[in-house]
Scaffold this motif. Sequence first.
Motif, PDB file in Angstrom:
ATOM      1  N   THR A  14      19.352  88.321  60.404  1.00 60.66           N
ATOM      2  CA  THR A  14      18.308  87.424  59.233  1.00 60.66           C
ATOM      3  C   THR A  14      19.217  87.128  58.155  1.00 60.66           C
ATOM      4  O   THR A  14      20.155  88.274  57.631  1.00 60.66           O
ATOM      5  CB  THR A  14      17.372  88.633  59.134  1.00 60.66           C
ATOM      6  OG1 THR A  14      16.469  88.940  60.399  1.00 60.66           O
ATOM      7  CG2 THR A  14      16.534  88.037  57.955  1.00 60.66           C
ATOM      8  N   TYR A  15      18.915  86.132  57.449  1.00 60.69           N
ATOM      9  CA  TYR A  15      19.808  85.899  56.218  1.00 60.69           C
ATOM     10  C   TYR A  15      18.577  85.576  54.990  1.00 60.69           C
ATOM     11  O   TYR A  15      17.787  85.119  55.265  1.00 60.69           O
ATOM     12  CB  TYR A  15      20.528  84.535  56.609  1.00 60.69           C
ATOM     13  CG  TYR A  15      21.725  84.635  57.646  1.00 60.69           C
ATOM     14  CD1 TYR A  15      22.799  84.914  57.395  1.00 60.69           C
ATOM     15  CD2 TYR A  15      21.246  84.513  59.076  1.00 60.69           C
ATOM     16  CE1 TYR A  15      23.814  85.254  58.395  1.00 60.69           C
ATOM     17  CE2 TYR A  15      22.470  84.569  59.828  1.00 60.69           C
ATOM     18  CZ  TYR A  15      23.382  84.926  59.656  1.00 60.69           C
ATOM     19  OH  TYR A  15      24.331  85.307  60.617  1.00 60.69           O
ATOM     20  N   ARG A  16      19.385  86.142  53.952  1.00 62.84           N
ATOM     21  CA  ARG A  16      18.399  86.082  52.782  1.00 62.84           C
ATOM     22  C   ARG A  16      19.015  85.529  51.560  1.00 62.84           C
ATOM     23  O   ARG A  16      20.446  85.563  51.228  1.00 62.84           O
ATOM     24  CB  ARG A  16      18.171  87.556  52.241  1.00 62.84           C
ATOM     25  CG  ARG A  16      16.940  88.075  53.414  1.00 62.84           C
ATOM     26  CD  ARG A  16      16.696  89.577  52.661  1.00 62.84           C
ATOM     27  NE  ARG A  16      15.700  90.368  53.535  1.00 62.84           N
ATOM     28  CZ  ARG A  16      15.027  91.299  53.271  1.00 62.84           C
ATOM     29  NH1 ARG A  16      15.099  91.762  51.961  1.00 62.84           N
ATOM     30  NH2 ARG A  16      14.120  91.988  53.888  1.00 62.84           N
ATOM     31  N   ARG A  17      18.717  84.583  50.803  1.00 60.61           N
ATOM     32  CA  ARG A  17      19.097  83.916  49.724  1.00 60.61           C
ATOM     33  C   ARG A  17      19.653  84.888  48.604  1.00 60.61           C
ATOM     34  O   ARG A  17      18.777  85.757  48.176  1.00 60.61           O
ATOM     35  CB  ARG A  17      18.416  82.816  49.445  1.00 60.61           C
ATOM     36  CG  ARG A  17      18.847  81.865  48.262  1.00 60.61           C
ATOM     37  CD  ARG A  17      17.828  80.787  47.994  1.00 60.61           C
ATOM     38  NE  ARG A  17      17.619  80.105  49.131  1.00 60.61           N
ATOM     39  CZ  ARG A  17      18.428  79.065  49.673  1.00 60.61           C
ATOM     40  NH1 ARG A  17      19.552  78.822  49.190  1.00 60.61           N
ATOM     41  NH2 ARG A  17      18.119  78.414  50.689  1.00 60.61           N
ATOM     42  N   ALA A  18      20.649  84.740  47.866  1.00 57.50           N
ATOM     43  CA  ALA A  18      21.098  85.669  46.888  1.00 57.50           C
ATOM     44  C   ALA A  18      20.340  84.910  45.593  1.00 57.50           C
ATOM     45  O   ALA A  18      20.918  84.220  45.041  1.00 57.50           O
ATOM     46  CB  ALA A  18      22.472  85.718  46.771  1.00 57.50           C
ATOM     47  N   GLY A  19      19.456  85.692  45.024  1.00 54.80           N
ATOM     48  CA  GLY A  19      18.545  85.222  43.930  1.00 54.80           C
ATOM     49  C   GLY A  19      18.021  83.810  44.071  1.00 54.80           C
ATOM     50  O   GLY A  19      17.727  83.323  44.940  1.00 54.80           O
ATOM     51  N   ALA A  27      21.213  90.143  56.075  1.00 58.30           N
ATOM     52  CA  ALA A  27      20.486  91.308  55.791  1.00 58.30           C
ATOM     53  C   ALA A  27      21.290  92.565  55.834  1.00 58.30           C
ATOM     54  O   ALA A  27      21.068  93.374  54.869  1.00 58.30           O
ATOM     55  CB  ALA A  27      19.040  91.331  56.452  1.00 58.30           C
ATOM     56  N   ILE A  28      22.161  92.700  56.762  1.00 62.24           N
ATOM     57  CA  ILE A  28      23.009  93.733  56.375  1.00 62.24           C
ATOM     58  C   ILE A  28      24.563  93.245  56.633  1.00 62.24           C
ATOM     59  O   ILE A  28      24.716  92.298  57.404  1.00 62.24           O
ATOM     60  CB  ILE A  28      22.920  94.608  57.828  1.00 62.24           C
ATOM     61  CG1 ILE A  28      21.618  95.409  57.897  1.00 62.24           C
ATOM     62  CG2 ILE A  28      24.065  95.591  57.992  1.00 62.24           C
ATOM     63  CD1 ILE A  28      21.201  96.217  58.981  1.00 62.24           C
ATOM     64  N   SER A  29      25.510  93.595  55.791  1.00 63.19           N
ATOM     65  CA  SER A  29      26.760  93.551  55.369  1.00 63.19           C
ATOM     66  C   SER A  29      27.537  94.512  55.972  1.00 63.19           C
ATOM     67  O   SER A  29      27.076  95.623  55.844  1.00 63.19           O
ATOM     68  CB  SER A  29      27.071  92.868  53.897  1.00 63.19           C
ATOM     69  OG  SER A  29      26.106  91.903  53.735  1.00 63.19           O
ATOM     70  N   LEU A  30      28.945  94.298  56.207  1.00 58.04           N
ATOM     71  CA  LEU A  30      29.724  95.520  56.538  1.00 58.04           C
ATOM     72  C   LEU A  30      30.830  95.654  55.520  1.00 58.04           C
ATOM     73  O   LEU A  30      31.466  94.789  54.675  1.00 58.04           O
ATOM     74  CB  LEU A  30      30.663  94.998  57.846  1.00 58.04           C
ATOM     75  CG  LEU A  30      31.598  96.070  58.203  1.00 58.04           C
ATOM     76  CD1 LEU A  30      30.799  97.334  58.617  1.00 58.04           C
ATOM     77  CD2 LEU A  30      32.308  95.453  59.451  1.00 58.04           C
TER      78      LEU A  30
END
Length: 331
Positions: A14-19, A27-30
């Motif tokens: 899942t991808y979410r826009r930054a602001g 949605a989860i980064s390493l």
Amino acid sequence: MTYEPAADRYEKMTYRRAGRSGLKLPAISLGLWHNFGDGRPWDRQREIVLRAFDLGVTHFDLANNYGPPAGSAESNFGRMLAADLRAHRDELVISTKAGYHMWNGPYGEWGSRKYLVSSLDQSLRRLGLDYVDVFYHHRPDPDTPVEETMGALDAVVRSGKALYVGISNYSSEQTAEAARVLRDLGTPLLIHQPSYSILNRWTERDNLLDTLEEAGAGCIAFSPLQQGLLTDRYLGGIPDDSRVRTSVFLNESDLDARTMGRIHALNDIAGRRGQSLAQLALAWALRDPRMTSLIIGASSVGQLENNIAALDNASLSKEEIDEIDATVLDL
């Protein structure tokens, strides 16, 4: 053997826009804070990073001082970029930071233009890159004017060394001022990186998400698993190789009877949902759509996969959220 990423990697995340920016993050980064220094086998590090990319993790979060020793996480990730990921550079969001102590003398930490620009140049050499996607100021500097620090962030974007800029560990009030200065300079604040978890609610008390929403910036939380407390790691006691034994960021006093009672109660809630405690903690931290991403660490591929699987059951009911609050807050 030449690495070929999974063909279906973007279907798994899942991808979410930054602001209000044009940039989307997984949605989860390493994060490469603890497990990617020279003391860890490089082959294991590489296995974790490549598996993350196969699962749709496009964002890899570093800092100049990550290791140990400081700088080694960037160098090791740079080796992975050169060996395996160079052809996929434009699919990756690579971030680094400067703010904490990196070298001796008056120019080796905090927030001066001298330090920030020098540190980024060093990071780029270790990474083997011409630019990073996001460059953060890692902590507020009580002595350097915010205009100088934000001016340095603006300068590295204009020089082509970074595409976006962020801040970390800033209070809501400090964030509003930094965002204002950056806006006036013409380089908007992309994102803020605070600590945040079920057990660590300072951002809520400080109304940080409201401030970021007003500024048009995103939020990416670090330590959403509270340094491992919000996992099954300590449910049966304190392992000898745990962070309580090996890290300055967590100690035995953090596992008092009251805290452990809360952790066991949260684990019961997770069990009713068919999740691990870590998966519940990650789903909870993502419940507000203004939270762009969470940064997790991983010491093994299995741990990485377990945590990313939180996205398979990320919706929480109001009743579940209320029960979690009643468990951990003095209501």
